[in-house]
Design an enzyme around this catalytic site. Sequence first.
Site, short mmCIF file in Angstrom:
data_model
loop_
_atom_site.label_atom_id
_atom_site.label_comp_id
_atom_site.label_asym_id
_atom_site.label_seq_id
_atom_site.Cartn_x
_atom_site.Cartn_y
_atom_site.Cartn_z
N ARG A 42 6.07 16.53 14.90
CA ARG A 42 5.31 16.14 16.09
C ARG A 42 6.21 15.43 17.11
NH1 ARG A 42 0.08 13.18 14.31
NH2 ARG A 42 -0.43 13.64 16.50
N ALA A 54 -0.57 4.58 14.22
CA ALA A 54 0.54 4.39 15.16
C ALA A 54 1.33 3.10 14.91
CB ALA A 54 0.01 4.41 16.59
N GLU A 80 3.51 4.58 1.64
CA GLU A 80 3.16 4.99 3.01
C GLU A 80 2.67 6.44 2.99
OE1 GLU A 80 6.55 4.74 5.62
OE2 GLU A 80 5.53 5.86 7.22
N ARG A 133 -11.61 13.09 15.59
CA ARG A 133 -10.36 12.85 16.32
C ARG A 133 -9.39 14.01 16.10
NH1 ARG A 133 -5.62 8.86 14.14
NH2 ARG A 133 -4.31 8.99 15.99
N PRO A 184 -5.26 1.89 12.85
CA PRO A 184 -5.94 2.23 14.09
C PRO A 184 -6.31 3.71 14.23
CG PRO A 184 -4.13 0.76 14.56
CD PRO A 184 -4.05 1.09 13.10
N ASN A 185 -7.53 3.92 14.67
CA ASN A 185 -8.09 5.23 15.02
C ASN A 185 -8.44 6.12 13.84
OD1 ASN A 185 -7.83 4.76 17.90
ND2 ASN A 185 -5.63 4.92 17.56
N TYR A 210 -5.74 16.42 12.38
CA TYR A 210 -6.14 15.54 11.28
C TYR A 210 -7.24 16.11 10.37
CZ TYR A 210 -3.38 12.21 13.94
OH TYR A 210 -2.35 11.58 14.61
N ASN A 267 -1.99 4.14 5.31
CA ASN A 267 -1.76 4.98 6.48
C ASN A 267 -1.92 4.03 7.67
OD1 ASN A 267 -1.69 6.69 8.63
ND2 ASN A 267 -3.14 8.17 7.80
N HIS A 302 0.77 9.68 5.45
CA HIS A 302 0.29 10.21 6.74
C HIS A 302 -0.39 11.54 6.48
CE1 HIS A 302 2.48 7.16 8.88
NE2 HIS A 302 3.49 7.39 8.08
C1 DQA Z 1 -0.85 9.36 11.34
C2 DQA Z 1 0.33 9.74 12.22
C3 DQA Z 1 0.56 8.70 13.30
O1 DQA Z 1 1.66 9.07 14.12
C4 DQA Z 1 -0.67 8.54 14.17
O2 DQA Z 1 -0.47 7.54 15.14
C5 DQA Z 1 -1.91 8.33 13.39
C6 DQA Z 1 -2.10 9.08 12.16
C7 DQA Z 1 -1.19 10.45 10.30
O3 DQA Z 1 -1.93 10.14 9.38
O4 DQA Z 1 -0.73 11.59 10.43
O5 DQA Z 1 -2.79 7.60 13.79
O6 DQA Z 1 -0.50 8.18 10.62
#
Ligand code: DQA
Length: 145
Positions: A108, A78, A99, A18, A10-11, A23, A75, A101
């Site tokens: 954070r 959330a 995994e 964003r 998501p996102n 990011y 990735n 990020h």
């Molecule tokens: C994320 C970190 C997550 O906490 C966040 O919700 C994201 C991006 C990252 O790539 O740093 O959407 O996965």
Amino acid sequence: MKNVLIINGPNLNLLGEREPGIYGSDTYESVCREAVIKAKELGFSDCECFQSNHEGGIIDKIHAARLDKCGIIINAGALTHYSYALRDAIAAVKIPVIEVHISNVHTREEFRHHSVISPVCRGVICGFGKYSYTLGLQALADMLG
Ligand code: DQA
């Protein structure tokens, strides 16, 4: 078969616009492009990038990947922090899942410090911006030999 799948949750389609301070300013498309180039350099025959804002779509993709991919870089956005369904999907497949990020989640908000998927992933890479994906690919390539 050395086909790798990169999943973004998501996102992450909004990368570039964003919260660029967190990011970065690279778009989702350019991050994928760079990852595909790196995957080819590392000897992967194919690198598919998939993004979804929907938990079920991501789970379906993981299930399908078990049949024709050698590994997954994920990735999960959330979903990382609360999706037991995603955790179970990763645990259900035998292919290695790494995994990643973009941000260093440990610097954070408190809720980002915990990942429910880490225990079922081979390893975790976070905090290296877009390079988290290429480092993940490198780790997977080394692991597969
Ligand atoms: C994320 C970190 C997550 O906490 C966040 O919700 C994201 C991006 C990252 O790539 O740093 O959407 O996965």
